[in-house]
Design a protein around this motif. Sequence first.
Motif, short mmCIF file in Angstrom:
data_model
loop_
_atom_site.label_atom_id
_atom_site.label_comp_id
_atom_site.label_asym_id
_atom_site.label_seq_id
_atom_site.Cartn_x
_atom_site.Cartn_y
_atom_site.Cartn_z
N ARG A 823 -10.79 1.31 -4.45
CA ARG A 823 -10.80 0.88 -3.06
C ARG A 823 -9.69 1.69 -2.24
NH1 ARG A 823 -10.51 -5.30 -1.84
NH2 ARG A 823 -10.40 -4.39 0.08
N VAL A 824 -8.39 1.54 -2.88
CA VAL A 824 -7.20 2.45 -2.40
C VAL A 824 -7.72 3.83 -2.31
CG1 VAL A 824 -4.75 2.94 -2.89
CG2 VAL A 824 -5.80 0.50 -3.52
N THR A 825 -8.17 4.50 -3.23
CA THR A 825 -8.74 5.88 -3.34
C THR A 825 -9.53 6.23 -2.30
OG1 THR A 825 -8.04 5.96 -5.76
CG2 THR A 825 -9.56 7.63 -4.79
N ALA A 826 -10.60 5.37 -2.08
CA ALA A 826 -11.51 5.59 -0.76
C ALA A 826 -10.97 5.59 0.42
CB ALA A 826 -12.67 4.71 -1.20
N ALA A 827 -10.10 4.62 0.71
CA ALA A 827 -9.45 4.53 1.87
C ALA A 827 -8.46 5.80 2.17
CB ALA A 827 -8.55 3.09 1.95
N GLY A 831 -9.05 8.47 5.12
CA GLY A 831 -7.88 8.44 6.32
C GLY A 831 -7.56 9.86 6.26
N ALA A 832 -7.64 10.79 5.35
CA ALA A 832 -7.06 11.85 5.31
C ALA A 832 -8.06 12.86 6.12
CB ALA A 832 -6.74 12.47 3.89
N GLY A 833 -9.35 12.46 6.10
CA GLY A 833 -10.13 13.44 6.66
C GLY A 833 -10.50 14.70 6.06
N ALA A 834 -10.76 15.72 6.80
CA ALA A 834 -11.60 17.08 6.54
C ALA A 834 -10.25 17.79 5.90
CB ALA A 834 -12.02 17.71 7.35
N ALA A 881 -1.93 8.81 8.48
CA ALA A 881 -3.12 8.27 8.78
C ALA A 881 -3.84 7.81 7.54
CB ALA A 881 -4.03 9.45 9.56
N ALA A 882 -3.87 8.38 6.43
CA ALA A 882 -4.30 7.81 5.17
C ALA A 882 -3.69 6.73 4.78
CB ALA A 882 -4.22 9.18 3.90
N VAL A 883 -2.42 6.73 4.62
CA VAL A 883 -1.51 5.24 4.53
C VAL A 883 -2.12 4.18 5.29
CG1 VAL A 883 0.74 4.34 4.20
CG2 VAL A 883 0.10 6.73 3.47
N ALA A 884 -2.04 4.62 6.77
CA ALA A 884 -2.39 3.55 7.49
C ALA A 884 -3.74 2.99 7.32
CB ALA A 884 -2.33 4.11 8.86
N LEU A 885 -4.71 3.62 6.91
CA LEU A 885 -6.12 3.14 6.82
C LEU A 885 -6.07 2.25 5.38
CD1 LEU A 885 -9.07 2.76 7.58
CD2 LEU A 885 -9.37 4.88 6.50
N ALA A 886 -5.29 2.94 4.41
CA ALA A 886 -5.27 2.19 3.05
C ALA A 886 -4.49 0.82 3.33
CB ALA A 886 -4.53 2.84 1.93
#
Length: 896
Positions: A823-827, A831-834, A881-886
Motif C-alpha cells: 500500500r505504501v509503495t502504491a501510494a 504520488g510521484a507521477g510520470a 507529493a509522493a510522501v504527501a499521498l502516502a
Amino acid sequence: MLIVMSWLREHVPGLPPTRPVADALIRAGFEVEGLRTVGGDVSGVVVGEIVSFEAVETKKKTVRWCQVRVADSPVAEDTAGAAAAAGAGAGVEDDAGAVRGVICGALNFAVGDRVAVALPGAVLPGGFAITARRTYGHLSDGMICSARELGLGEDHDGILILEPSTPLGADVATLLELADEVLDIAITPDRGYGLSVRGIAREAATAFALPFDDPGRPEAAVDGGAGTSGAGTSGAGTSGAGAGYPVVVADTVGCDRYVARVVTGVDPAAVTPMGWARRLTLSGMRSISVPVDVTNAVLLGLGQPLHAFDRAKLTGTIVVRRAAPGETLRTLDDVERVLDPEDLVIADESGPIALAGVMGGASTEISATTTDIVLEAAHFDPISVARTARRHRLSSEASRRFERGVDPALPAVAAAAAVDLLVSLAGATSEPGVTDIDHRLVTPVVPLPLGEAQRLAGRPYPVQTVLHRLADVGCTISGVTEDGSGLAEGAEPTEGSGLAEGSGLAEGSGLPEEAVLAVVPPPWRPDLTRPADLVEEIVRLEGYDTIPVTLPRLPAGRGLTTAQRLRREVGRALAHAGYVEVQTLPFVAEDAADALSLAADDPRRAAVRVANPIAEDAAYLRTTLLSGLIGAAVRNLSHGQQDLALFETGLVFRERPGGPARVSVPPVDRRPSADEIADLDASLPEQPRHLAVLLTGRAEPAGWAGPGRAADWADALDAAHLVAEALGLSLTVTAGDTMPWHPGRCAALSLAGRPVGHAGELHPRVLADVGLPARSVALELDLDALLEVAAVAPPVVAPSISTYPPADRDVALVVPVQVPVARVTAALREGAGALLESLTLFDVFEGAQVGSGQRSLAFGLRLRATDRTLTAAEANEVRDAAVALAADRTGATLRS
C-alpha cells in the motif's frame, strides 16, 4: 511365454531359422522380447561307463576316485592322449586306451552306470572349459557331469545317470539335443491362445503359409494328436456325465465344461524322460514328477490347464460350486485361505479341495506314493477366475490362461493327451469311461460386410483375401446375405476351423462387395465379438506395414495459441534464471494433504479418487503441485543433490462444490451431442493449471567470488515476480498465513485484487514430515488466472530512454506494522507521477527509535525527465507529493 523352437518345429515342419520366425511374429502383432540360444556351446561331452571307484576321505567330505570307460569314438580319440601327457595317476588304461581316472564328489551312482563325461578340452554351458588337473592326490582326467552342469535343469544333488542302453562314446550334446533356441514372447491380454505352443504354431504356420495340423482339434481326443510328442492314443471316446468319475457342476455359469479322466497303476518311481524335462526347463518350469510334468507339458503345449487329484484322497463326488460363507482351503502353497462366497471352488464331501482355475488344495495333492489319479480338464469363467486370483493375491500359470480365455473345446483333447502320456511314461492304465459335462453356450455369429476391412484400414482387400485370412484365424462362414439381416442370432458351437464345406466361398466367386458374411469365430478366440475385431485380424495377418501412410494436411497460418505462447514464455524465463523443469505424476496418496498439514476446511483436501488406480498408495488426483515437487526433491536429495531449484507447470484437480455429477455414458456408435458433452464436462473435477517452484540448499554456490548464499523466502518471491514480468503483469504482495508455508514468512500474491498464489518459506513441521532441509522455500501460482489477464492485456510498450541524468531522492516513512508495504509503495508511485523511473525499498527497521507497533520503511526514488535535466526544486517537489499521498492513504510520517 517361452517358446522352445524344437517343440514349435514339431507342429510346423519346414519353419525357417529362428530369427525370421521372430520377425514374422513381430509383424503379426506379437511382442518378441528376446531370442536365446542354449546348449550350442557344449562340446566334448561323451557317454561313459563307471568301471570302478574307490572312496577318498578328506577333512570336509568323501569323494570318489572313479575309473570311467569312454569307448573308441571320434571325440574319445581326440582327447585320449591328454591324461598321458599330464603325468602319472591318470587312470588305468585298457586295450583301447579309453579308461580314465576322474575325481567325482557325487555318491548317487554305481558300477556299470552310464554317465556324461566331459573330457579335457570339453566346453560346458557358459564357456566353462574342462582341463585335466591334480586334486585330492590324483590327476582328474575330466569331469562327470550333473544335469545342472549340462544346462538340463536345476537338479544338482548328483550326477546325471543315463539309460543303460545309451551307446558308449556318443556325443551327449547330440544325444540329448542340448542345442536349442527359445523365444521370449510377451502375450497381450486379448491373445490368450498365444500362451501355448499350439497358438504360436498356428501364427507361425500362417506367417509362412505352411500347413498346420491343429493338435487341439476334437478328433485328437481319440486319435492321440494332442500336441505332445510321444503321446499315443487312449482309445477312449467322450461320453456323458456319470460314465467316468462322478462329477456335479452346480454352477454352470462359472464352469461350462468339465472333463474328468481316471488313470490307475501310476508308477511312483517313474522318471520324466530327459527330453521332456529339458523342454519344461527351457519353458520356465521345473521338472517335479511324471504326473506333474505331464500336466505342465499339456498346459504348455495346448494351453489347457489341468489338475491332478490323488484319487485315494478324494471323498465321494466332485462338485463345482461357489464357496459357502466361512469355508477355508489350504492351497498347494501351504497357505490357509478364507474363501469368499464369490469364489468358484472344486469340492467333494469333505469340503473345498481346489480354487477353480487358480490352484489346487493340499488335501488332495499328488505325492510320491500316488498311484491312482483323477485328471481334471475344465473351462472356467474368465472373470470369476480373475477375481478369485486377485482376491487371494494368488496368480498361477492356470489363472493367467483362464483370465485371458481358454478354448472351451480343449478339455477332452487335453485330458486324452495327459492320459496317453501317463500311460507311456508312468506305466499307468486308463480306466474306461470319460466324464464330460458340457454346458457351453451357442457361439454368436458376427456379421462382417465384405467392404468393412477397406473402410476401416483405408486400403483395398479383395474378397479372396478376406476369406483366406478369416480361414487362417480359424473362423467359419455359416452364410451370406446382402444386408446382414438375421445374422446376429447365433450358431451352433463350432469345433472345426476354416470355411464351411461346399459353400463355394473359398474362392470368393460371385460375392458382391456389399455382401455380409455370417462369421463364426473359433472357440479359442473369445475376443472376436465385433466386425472391427475381424477386420483387425485381416489387417494384422496381411501386415500393418501394407497400410499406406498418408499424413493429413494441416491448414496454413495456425501456430501456437496465445495461452501456449505465454506458457512457453514463463518456462523460458524460469529456465534462464537457473530453474530445472520437472514433470511429476498427478497421482498422490490419500494422506498427501496431511503431509502438508492442510487445515480441515482447506479446499485442497477435497481430492478426487481415481476409479481404477495404478496403485493404492497413489489413488487420488493432486490438488496442489507441491506434493509432486516435494517428492522429486526428496528423491534428488537421496542421491546427494542438495542444491535444488525445481519448477513444474501442470493441472491440479479440485472437486466441484456438491460433489461430482452423475451422468449417463453416451453410446459409442455416434458422436455425443453438445448437451451430452456439456454434461460430461460438468461431471469432471475442476482442472486449473498451476505453476510451482521449490528451492533447497544454496541459491548461489560458494566459490572464489564469495561464500555463497542459502535460498530464502525472497527467492521464492523473486520467482513469482519473474513469472509475472514474463507475462507483462505486476503482482501485489501482502503478508500471508496459509499452510504449508511458515506463517511469519509467507507472502500472499494477488493480481488486480484476485488471489493467485503464495510464496515463502515452508513450515518447519512440514519440512520435518516430508524430509526436506530446513528453510526450504516454495511458490505456487494459479497460472490460468495469470494467463487469463495476460491474454487480454494490451501489448507492452517499450519505455523511452532518456539521455538526461537522473535525480535520486531517499525517503524514510514510519508506518504502523500492520500496514502492508504494497500500500505504501502504491501510494508513493502514484504520488510521484510520470517523472518516477524506479522505486526501491532498501531498508526496513523496527525498534525503540520508531516506537512500539511502528516500523520504518526506507525507499529510494529515481526521477528522470525525457526532455530536460530536473532541477533540485523539481525533484524535491515530486518527492514531497509522493510522501504527501502516502501519508494521506496510509498514515505514514517522515522519519526524523
